[in-house]
Design an enzyme around this catalytic site. Structure first.
Site, PDB file in Angstrom:
ATOM      1  N   SER A   1       0.812  -1.217   0.000  1.00 51.18           N
ATOM      2  CA  SER A   1       0.000   0.000   0.000  1.00 51.18           C
ATOM      3  C   SER A   1       0.847   1.269   0.000  1.00 51.18           C
ATOM      4  O   SER A   1       0.372   2.333  -0.391  1.00 51.18           O
ATOM      5  CB  SER A   1      -0.940   0.009   1.215  1.00 51.18           C
ATOM      6  OG  SER A   1      -0.205  -0.012   2.422  1.00 51.18           O
TER       7      SER A   1
ATOM      8  N   ASP B   1      -3.379   6.338  11.721  1.00 52.51           N
ATOM      9  CA  ASP B   1      -2.459   5.771  10.736  1.00 52.51           C
ATOM     10  C   ASP B   1      -1.157   6.547  10.798  1.00 52.51           C
ATOM     11  O   ASP B   1      -1.083   7.707  10.390  1.00 52.51           O
ATOM     12  CB  ASP B   1      -3.083   5.872   9.339  1.00 52.51           C
ATOM     13  CG  ASP B   1      -2.172   5.331   8.237  1.00 52.51           C
ATOM     14  OD1 ASP B   1      -1.047   4.888   8.550  1.00 52.51           O
ATOM     15  OD2 ASP B   1      -2.591   5.353   7.067  1.00 52.51           O
TER      16      ASP B   1
ATOM     17  N   HIS C   1       1.229   5.352   6.564  1.00 50.50           N
ATOM     18  CA  HIS C   1       1.069   5.975   5.247  1.00 50.50           C
ATOM     19  C   HIS C   1       1.294   7.477   5.366  1.00 50.50           C
ATOM     20  O   HIS C   1       1.461   8.007   6.458  1.00 50.50           O
ATOM     21  CB  HIS C   1      -0.317   5.657   4.685  1.00 50.50           C
ATOM     22  CG  HIS C   1      -0.551   4.185   4.497  1.00 50.50           C
ATOM     23  ND1 HIS C   1      -1.141   3.404   5.473  1.00 50.50           N
ATOM     24  CD2 HIS C   1      -0.251   3.359   3.470  1.00 50.50           C
ATOM     25  CE1 HIS C   1      -1.197   2.155   5.054  1.00 50.50           C
ATOM     26  NE2 HIS C   1      -0.663   2.090   3.838  1.00 50.50           N
TER      27      HIS C   1
END
Length: 555
Positions: free
Chosen positions: A271, A522, A525
């Protein structure tokens, strides 16, 4: 003018004094008319092509018109399907983090329990169904295990130019003092060895800000749309990377597309690879809107003006995986054949000119490690404690890097450029993602002396470098391997993650609770726009150096 010409050409009998005055008047009229015509033409040129922007473009390679023309999105809606294919990235709305770890892992780092988060979006391999259930690979990889040559080759040292583009003028605008000087400890083998180390430098504040916004890029994944999700601060968007010995130019979309004319760049991996690919699309979109030509096997965006293709292929570990039973490992548990590449993308690589690889974080996920068809280890799975494991997840990662790079560098039909982007650091401070780790409230890069060492990140980076160097020594084809070492410099960017602003929910928790419990967040990312855009500035510079170094001087 006709009368003047008749007077000037009168016969010899004409009085000279009578002819002199008309000739002078004619000359003056012609001069005045010519000057007027020149001024009119010059004025029109200045209006159409301002000198300042033209000179700026020649000297700095920067288009002064950096604001996107919003009509591109109104008039070209048919140019792209904004709906993601259900076989690609799907957000797990039912999970607090969208994570799939089965339990805690002791990985070192902060409090010796820093766990690197697995994909916060339930991303699938290329063959999964639209229901979100992973469909595993076939039992045997195409072509079996990789046969690697041990032939020594030149590591392509010194093949780059000794200088970079002229420094961007906007790097001098609104700059504050450097906040973090980052030393370089990466292997130079196969890296950009042009007299300027791109990975040793510091972060500086650039008041010009990013080249796009969350509102001018239609392919930005919602979980990385920090401003759209309500993040109140924006300063994290303005910090840019400055190598110590040269300048890293701002990303120039037109230049990139021209360099990649008729070529394809592929982002392959997890990702974080998707994060970087979307950053590339957002940057390019400000110059041209692409056509979506994707399918269930890969995302593809085609820029018609230069016949440039941007591709993204999902591959969580970059090596072959299966769920079939092997020896004492039952069916259903993911088995990774560490000595065989992921055949789902290897079949496509002859069509690529530049490959950017991303992996590492999925090695914290449950899996079984297989070498030479023998089970040699496992992560979050080992049924027989009396039987010692031969390798752990860190060793497995290093082997996987060597396998995939060697497979590419010995492929008989690939002659392109492969860029290995090193391990992307997470910033869960005070614990792991599931034990109170947090990056909430981080608004600026870390200053010197503030960087907290993460033992897991460091050892993963080291194993990755080792795998890269071994692959360099085994390469046999005409392709090139380049190391893009961002791990240490991005260790300073704890401010660049979405944190709690990973969801558009207006009622989401963004602060710690009364007992200090952090909100779901998160810290792996990267916000867009944000630090991740620097990766593509580096990719452009690597491509520029490589392509220019290999140009035929006779052309």
């Amino acid at each position: 003018m006709g009368k003047a010409m008749n007077l000037a050409s009168s016969p010899k009998g004409t009085n000279p004094a009578m002819a002199a005055f008309p000739r002078s008047l004619s000359s003056m009229a012609a001069s005045v008319g010519g000057l007027a015509l020149f001024l009119v033409i010059a004025s029109l040129l200045l209006v159409s092509y301002p000198i300042g922007s033209t000179v700026r473009g020649y000297f700095y390679g920067i288009d002064s018109s950096r604001q996107v023309d919003l009509l591109i999105f109104e008039g070209n809606q048919s140019s792209i399907d904004l709906h993601h294919d259900s076989n690609l990235d799907v957000v797990d709305e039912d999970s607090s983090l969208g994570l799939d770890l089965k339990g805690p892992i002791s990985l070192g780092g902060v409090n010796n329990n820093s766990v690197n988060v697995i994909d916060s979006q339930s991303e699938f391999n290329l063959q999964e169904s639209t229901t979100g259930t992973r469909k595993e690979g076939q039992t045997n990889p195409k072509g079996g295990s990789v046969t690697l040559s041990v032939k020594e080759i030149d590591a392509d040292k010194g093949s780059e130019e000794n200088s970079t583009d002229a420094a961007s003028a906007d790097s001098k605008s609104g700059a504050k003092s450097d906040i973090s000087a980052v030393p370089s400890n990466a292997s130079k083998t196969g890296s950009d060895d042009s007299g300027c180390d791109l990975y040793q430098g510091s972060w500086f504040y650039d008041s010009l800000g990013p080249l796009y916004t969350n509102n001018t890029c239609p392919v930005l994944t919602q979980m990385q749309n920090c401003q759209g999700n309500g993040r109140p601060d924006k300063e994290y968007e303005n910090w840019r990377w400055k190598p110590s010995q040269c300048d890293l130019p701002r990303f120039d979309a037109k230049k990139f597309l021209e360099l990649m004319r008729g070529k394809t760049i592929a982002f392959i991996g997890d990702s974080v690879a998707r994060n970087q690919m979307e950053s590339m699309l957002c940057l390019l979109w400000q110059a041209k809107a692409p056509k979506n030509r994707g399918n269930k096997k890969m995302q593809r965006y085609f820029f018609r003006s230069t016949s440039t293709m941007v591709v993204r292929i999902w591959s969580s570990w970059l090596v072959h995986q299966t769920s079939e039973s092997i020896d004492f490992a039952p069916k259903g548990v993911v088995k990774l054949h560490l000595d065989a590449p992921d055949e789902h993308f290897m079949e496509f690589i002859p069509n690529f000119d530049v490959i950017v690889l991303s992996s590492g974080h999925w090695f914290a996920k449950q899996s079984v490690y297989v070498l030479n068809n023998e089970i040699v280890g496992g992560q979050l799975w080992w049924p027989d404690r009396s039987r010692p494991m031969k390798i752990n997840n860190v060793e497995a990662f290093g082997i996987s890097v060597e396998t995939i790079l060697t497979s590419i560098a010995t492929h008989p039909n690939f002659t392109g450029l492969t860029i290995l982007r090193t391990y992307s650091p997470d910033h869960y401070e005070g614990g792991a993602w599931n034990t109170g780790g947090s990056c909430t409230g981080k608004e600026k890069p870390l200053a010197p002396g503030e960087l907290v060492e993460n033992g897991f990140t460091e050892i993963m980076h080291k194993k990755q470098i080792t795998g890269f160097d071994r692959a360099i020594n085994k390469a046999t084809n005409k392709s090139k391997l380049k190391l893009m070492d961002i791990t240490e410099s991005f260790g300073y960017r704890h401010d660049g993650h979405p944190g709690p602003y990973r969801s558009p929910d207006p009622n989401k928790l963004t602060k710690r609770g009364p007992h200090g419990k952090p909100p779901p967040q998160d810290c792996l990312h990267w916000c867009m726009p944000g630090p991740v855009d620097t990766w593509n500035e580096l990719v452009l510079e690597i491509i520029r150096r490589d392509f220019e170094a290999n140009q035929d001087p006779s052309i």
